[in-house]
Design an enzyme around this catalytic site. Structure first.
Site, PDB file in Angstrom:
ATOM      1  N   GLN A  21      17.612 -52.584  23.453  1.00 12.11           N
ATOM      2  CA  GLN A  21      19.018 -52.807  23.758  1.00 12.11           C
ATOM      3  C   GLN A  21      19.694 -53.515  22.593  1.00 12.11           C
ATOM      4  O   GLN A  21      19.135 -54.457  22.024  1.00 12.11           O
ATOM      5  CB  GLN A  21      19.208 -53.645  25.026  1.00 12.11           C
ATOM      6  CG  GLN A  21      20.687 -53.848  25.378  1.00 12.11           C
ATOM      7  CD  GLN A  21      20.891 -54.658  26.653  1.00 12.11           C
ATOM      8  OE1 GLN A  21      21.304 -55.806  26.589  1.00 12.11           O
ATOM      9  NE2 GLN A  21      20.605 -54.058  27.803  1.00 12.11           N
TER      10      GLN A  21
ATOM     11  N   SER B 172      26.047 -56.234  26.991  1.00 11.19           N
ATOM     12  CA  SER B 172      25.214 -55.107  26.597  1.00 11.19           C
ATOM     13  C   SER B 172      26.094 -54.003  26.023  1.00 11.19           C
ATOM     14  O   SER B 172      27.141 -53.673  26.587  1.00 11.19           O
ATOM     15  CB  SER B 172      24.442 -54.564  27.805  1.00 11.19           C
ATOM     16  OG  SER B 172      23.700 -55.584  28.442  1.00 11.19           O
TER      17      SER B 172
ATOM     18  N   ASP C 182      17.561 -54.873  32.359  1.00 16.62           N
ATOM     19  CA  ASP C 182      18.768 -55.407  31.708  1.00 16.62           C
ATOM     20  C   ASP C 182      18.856 -56.930  31.822  1.00 16.62           C
ATOM     21  O   ASP C 182      19.688 -57.553  31.174  1.00 16.62           O
ATOM     22  CB  ASP C 182      20.015 -54.759  32.331  1.00 16.62           C
ATOM     23  CG  ASP C 182      21.284 -55.033  31.536  1.00 16.62           C
ATOM     24  OD1 ASP C 182      21.200 -55.071  30.296  1.00 16.62           O
ATOM     25  OD2 ASP C 182      22.353 -55.204  32.142  1.00 16.62           O
TER      26      ASP C 182
END
Length: 290
Positions: free
Chosen positions: A280, A230, A206
């Protein structure tokens, strides 16, 4: 400031409440953050750990898909409920919900598989890139910046990350292209538990994944008024690798529109083994530049 890697290991060491209704319940704490918000990679990794705790030995994660629903508060514990959706002869499926204050902050489904033989191929790792030893650390780039977020990124992260061609913390140098690479590894040695390394890889995946969007548009993290978060995160685990050894995270963004951007990533071991793939979508809002 305590050792950030020790803090990460503590956060991933969930407490089993031994509650067994229709779901398994675990409790986890958060790492400190200058923003006061839970790092998305942390709650994603914790959700994976919670699911791993409900599986038979030897069945390992091969994919996960998560949605970040609300920002988490680092001052509050996180409750993880695991639904044992399916256990088959070779595959298992788990759904993990992460809660704070009775509201879900992340919802994740993950699939696990017994080790199996099969066809084998992979894409090649990018070549002709600088080695991590030849690149500056975040501490060298941000060490002189007197700001709590800069200090946390310089000294408070459990992963050493070195950008190719250069970081986008303060400025975007060079061509505005929609791709970059990041060398990364844990700041010190981790225990030998493979499931812990997989969870830590989910954690690190991430980091920086939205940055190719920033680089393409010349937007640095320090841009006044920048808002980024995110939205969802998908990850496929191909092969095992230790996260306390150097890995190359090759990233690109094929699209940005409507205040959202999509980034794709591939994580390689230093010797070129493809460990994982990542996708993502994130919210990216930048004030209009007149």
């Amino acid at each position: 400031m305590t050792d950030p890697l020790v803090d990460l290991l503590s956060a991933l060491d969930l407490t089993d409440t031994h509650a067994r209704t229709s779901e398994d319940i675990f409790i986890g704490e958060s790492q400190w953050s200058a923003l006061g918000r839970v790092f998305g990679g942390q709650v994603l990794a914790q959700s994976l750990v919670a699911a791993q705790r409900t599986l038979a030995e030897g069945r390992t994660v091969h994919s996960l898909h998560g949605y970040f629903l609300r920002p988490g508060n680092v001052e509050l514990p996180i409750t993880f409920s695991v639904d044992r959706i399916h256990d088959g002869r070779s595959f298992s499926t788990r759904r993990t919900q992460a809660y704070q204050g009775g509201l879900p902050i992340l919802s994740m489904i993950a699939s696990f598989q017994d080790s199996d033989d099969g066809l084998e191929h992979q894409v090649e790792m990018p070549t002709d890139l600088p080695q991590p030893e030849d690149l500056p650390t975040a501490a060298q780039v941000l060490g002189a910046v007197d700001h709590p977020i800069a200090k946390q990124w310089a000294e408070g992260r459990p992963f050493d990350m070195r950008h190719v061609p250069s970081p986008v913390f303060l400025t975007v140098d060079g061509p505005h292209v929609a791709h970059q690479a990041v060398w990364l590894k844990a700041t010190s040695r981790l225990p030998d538990d493979p499931d812990l390394h997989r969870a830590a890889l989910a954690y690190a995946s991430d980091y920086s994944i939205l940055e190719p969007i920033f680089r393409r548009h010349g937007v640095a993290w320090s841009t006044p008024g920048l808002k980024a978060a995110s939205l969802d995160h998908a990850m496929w685990f191909h092969r095992f690798g230790r996260v306390d050894e150097w890995m190359l995270y090759a990233q690109e963004s094929p699209n940005a529109t409507g205040g959202r951007g999509l980034s794709l990533g591939r994580i390689f071991s230093r010797d070129g083994i493809l460990l994982a793939s990542v996708a993502q979508e994130g919210m990216v809002r930048v004030p209009r530049r007149d």
